[in-house]
Design a protein around this motif. Structure first.
Motif, short mmCIF file in Angstrom:
data_model
loop_
_atom_site.label_atom_id
_atom_site.label_comp_id
_atom_site.label_asym_id
_atom_site.label_seq_id
_atom_site.Cartn_x
_atom_site.Cartn_y
_atom_site.Cartn_z
N LEU A 160 9.24 -22.35 8.71
CA LEU A 160 8.93 -21.01 8.19
C LEU A 160 9.79 -19.96 8.89
O LEU A 160 10.35 -19.07 8.24
CB LEU A 160 7.47 -20.66 8.42
CG LEU A 160 6.46 -21.13 7.40
CD1 LEU A 160 5.15 -20.44 7.63
CD2 LEU A 160 6.96 -20.83 5.99
N LEU A 169 13.31 -20.15 7.65
CA LEU A 169 13.40 -19.55 6.32
C LEU A 169 13.45 -18.03 6.46
O LEU A 169 14.24 -17.36 5.78
CB LEU A 169 12.17 -19.95 5.52
CG LEU A 169 12.31 -20.09 4.02
CD1 LEU A 169 13.15 -21.30 3.71
CD2 LEU A 169 10.97 -20.21 3.36
N GLY A 170 12.61 -17.49 7.34
CA GLY A 170 12.59 -16.05 7.57
C GLY A 170 13.92 -15.57 8.12
O GLY A 170 14.43 -14.52 7.70
N ALA A 171 14.50 -16.35 9.05
CA ALA A 171 15.79 -15.96 9.62
C ALA A 171 16.87 -15.95 8.56
O ALA A 171 17.66 -15.01 8.47
CB ALA A 171 16.16 -16.91 10.75
N VAL A 172 16.91 -17.00 7.73
CA VAL A 172 17.96 -17.11 6.72
C VAL A 172 17.81 -15.98 5.70
O VAL A 172 18.77 -15.26 5.42
CB VAL A 172 17.92 -18.50 6.03
CG1 VAL A 172 18.83 -18.52 4.83
CG2 VAL A 172 18.31 -19.57 7.01
N THR A 173 16.60 -15.80 5.14
CA THR A 173 16.45 -14.77 4.11
C THR A 173 16.61 -13.38 4.71
O THR A 173 17.22 -12.51 4.11
CB THR A 173 15.10 -14.88 3.39
OG1 THR A 173 14.06 -14.73 4.34
CG2 THR A 173 14.95 -16.18 2.68
N PHE A 223 10.96 -10.21 9.95
CA PHE A 223 12.21 -10.66 10.56
C PHE A 223 13.38 -9.84 10.02
O PHE A 223 14.25 -9.40 10.78
CB PHE A 223 12.42 -12.13 10.25
CG PHE A 223 13.32 -12.80 11.21
CD1 PHE A 223 12.80 -13.44 12.31
CD2 PHE A 223 14.68 -12.75 11.06
CE1 PHE A 223 13.64 -14.03 13.23
CE2 PHE A 223 15.52 -13.34 11.97
CZ PHE A 223 15.00 -13.99 13.05
N LEU A 232 17.56 -23.55 0.06
CA LEU A 232 17.15 -22.52 1.02
C LEU A 232 18.04 -21.30 0.92
O LEU A 232 17.57 -20.16 0.90
CB LEU A 232 17.22 -23.06 2.45
CG LEU A 232 16.03 -23.81 2.98
CD1 LEU A 232 16.16 -23.98 4.46
CD2 LEU A 232 14.74 -23.09 2.65
N GLY A 248 17.14 -17.51 -0.14
CA GLY A 248 17.52 -16.36 0.67
C GLY A 248 18.27 -15.33 -0.15
O GLY A 248 18.04 -14.13 -0.03
N SER A 294 12.85 -27.76 5.26
CA SER A 294 13.22 -26.94 4.11
C SER A 294 11.99 -26.55 3.29
O SER A 294 12.14 -25.90 2.27
CB SER A 294 14.21 -27.71 3.23
OG SER A 294 13.59 -28.88 2.74
N VAL A 323 6.27 -12.81 7.38
CA VAL A 323 7.19 -13.34 8.38
C VAL A 323 8.63 -12.99 8.02
O VAL A 323 9.38 -12.44 8.84
CB VAL A 323 7.02 -14.87 8.52
CG1 VAL A 323 8.12 -15.47 9.37
CG2 VAL A 323 5.67 -15.18 9.12
N THR A 324 9.05 -13.27 6.77
CA THR A 324 10.44 -12.99 6.41
C THR A 324 10.70 -11.49 6.37
O THR A 324 11.75 -11.04 6.80
CB THR A 324 10.81 -13.60 5.04
OG1 THR A 324 9.94 -13.07 4.05
CG2 THR A 324 10.69 -15.10 5.06
N THR A 383 15.64 -13.62 -2.64
CA THR A 383 14.72 -12.69 -2.00
C THR A 383 15.48 -11.54 -1.33
O THR A 383 15.05 -10.40 -1.40
CB THR A 383 13.84 -13.40 -0.95
OG1 THR A 383 14.68 -13.98 0.02
CG2 THR A 383 12.97 -14.45 -1.57
#
Lengths: 219, 219, 219, 219
Positions: free
Chosen positions: D190, D193-197, C200, A190, A194, D164, C196-197, A197
């Protein structure tokens, strides 16, 4: 001589031998896991080599902490990568990125750009995490009842599917130890996603803002 | 005539024939893999066509390197996409994006925006990577003992599940060669995901900063 | 009366009836797929309703094109969402977001913020794409030899695993038609992930730049 | 005394007891699910504890609404995290992040940076969502006909693969209740994942813009 320069001199003298030692550590671990028919005296030798190298890494960490003149808790935070690679010596070859950077710097060459550094870290982390993780999981799965991971090739294939978050599920760990290591690898996958991307996104933004600057004002 | 204009003239004259040649290369590879009952003389013809086309691509790369007047290592870095498509000629149709851009430019039309170019590259890469990867994996899996990939339709379905990182695992490669190609496709899938999310993110930011500019000052 | 205001008047008068018609279309499709024991006369009625509604949507699209006074190719580009929902009428309820926006605007209320709009579109798209995709795939898989998707509940579960790119693979489509629809859903899942990403990420950046502005200058 | 300070005083006095109560809630739920051979009187006790604690949480929410002096719909929007943890009390330990922040603030220590707060929320959310989700799904799957999730270890392994978005599919829920909870966990995965990236991306951009500022102007 002040503390800063003594720390820098220690780093400059030890970084190349320590990097070679970290490759030896990885090789010894791989030999111990993969060479099943190796006589047990060689296996013990690999084990002793790993222990000796780890003591060297720990000693280097202690000397650095002393030379930095910082308190332990502060040193842990400001030297995060050092702390990680002492606890997980299989990831130590990651130190090649700051090492390359330092050598370039000393020779007056320009440092790597931020994006190149992120991409270099992400690619190297993936390869190391995949290889070391495949070794560690294979060691636990080999010979377990009901295991689907039968060869080291299976372990590499499983590691690639996990780190890319594809996750076919044709080969999965079944032992508690293997699953625990696999969960750490998922978290790594993950973070890697991150990094890739995020780096791509900021690179695009940077290009775009340059293009905006280059245009003549519309007014 | 200086080197820049000779390079530009070479590019202008060869780009359309080379693009058509790259489509022919892909077609010859597809024919060789998919037409199982084809007489062997036709198969050899496909093989010879591919070899001849690849030599043409390599010659074009050498001429470009010469005309650019750059050293080899520098040319590799500054013409990264050219280098990739010489090594992996199945991806050569990707050159349509700069080709379209150049033709638009010559006719005085506006170039594609950065986001449109990223989206065009990402979509085309996905289609090409998926099609070429499905062909290459299918060639290795067909007839392998225990293979779950039995038709080319299965291979396409597997490629889509891999590039989108969905990874159902109902169909997976079992041969070492097929798995090696699959790992490259996973890396491509991650980069594609990064391109899509990064492009979307920077597009949103751009819209947002425009909206901020348009508003009257609050003071 | 000029063209702009005639277009606006048409939109204002038709948008609510067309939105209700799009819900009816979705309901008719769901009834046709799910009610297996429905007498065939009712099935035909559902089919005729869908056809009639689609003709209404197509007529609305033609009228809008005429009132806009734009050429067809230009109208397709500037009214992208309209074009998509004429080709895929199952996604037409997505029009609720601009509809809500327009009603708020007319009443003098503030419009939704960019992030709220992206999140509303992404969530609604997911629900609609998942529900419509599950219906379409279930219609093709039901009764196919070797199908693992046996109930509509299975189809919903499969759609959720696909759109989130989790992809367990316990239930997968086996018919060519089902797999083709599934590939479109995978592409939708990737775009959704990007939305979404990206949203965010840009929301975080916006908060951060506000915090920077609020701080007193350090000099 | 005005409303703001009464609200702040209430928060200051109740936050630590409520946090401990939320840990007790989680422990009671875990005991009820995992201890299969527990005598039924203990099971009832766990159930009563959970009910009592939930009533305490609901009362706290009502008091806060009253002290804030806001209308209900407005309070729901401005105190979003409070509303979520009243509806899903298993996620209540998430309140540790604002709690830590508030204590730091009161002692005059600097608050966590935006990125540190996002990463802390994302990591804690993952652990809590994974643990609570694994408990809730395991409760529904245990003993179901055809279930592949046989131990709580299996449930944890399945939750990690789901959050994950790896999704091996070796273990999947088969009951409607388990699948409904799993879909919520996918949505959570999801968002995570958006928060991390997103966080990583904006952190990179921030570092980059700092490096740009530090450089001397090129003109």
């Amino acid at each position: 001589m002040d503390e800063d320069s003594r720390y820098a001199r220690w780093e400059q003298r030890t970084e190349i031998p320590l990097f070679l030692a970290s490759l030896l550590f990885l090789a010894a671990y791989a030999a111990r896991v993969l060479a099943e028919t190796m006589p047990s005296v060689w296996k013990s030798l690999c084990g002793f080599t790993m222990l000796a190298l780890w003591l060297v890494f720990a000693a280097d960490y202690a000397v650095r902490r002393h030379l930095s003149g910082q308190r332990f808790t502060r040193f842990v935070r400001t030297h995060f990568l050092h702390t990680v690679v002492v606890l997980l010596p299989l990831l130590r070859p990651l130190r090649i990125v700051p090492l390359y950077d330092a050598i370039q710097n000393r020779q007056g060459e320009p440092r790597l750009s931020l994006h190149a550094r992120v991409i270099a870290y992400a690619s190297l982390s993936t390869l190391l995490l995949g290889f070391a993780g495949a070794l560690a999981v294979y060691q636990r799965e080999r010979g377990a009842p009901g295991a689907t991971m039968k060869t080291f090739g299976d372990a590499i294939w499983w590691a690639a599917a996990t780190l890319s978050t594809v996750g076919y599920g044709d080969i999965t760990p079944v032992t508690p130890g293997g699953r625990a290591i696999a969960m750490c690898m998922m978290a790594g996958g993950l973070a890697l996603l991150g990094a890739v991307t995020g780096s791509f996104s900021s690179w695009l933004l940077q290009i775009f803002s340059r293009e905006s600057d280059r245009r003549p004002p519309e007014g």
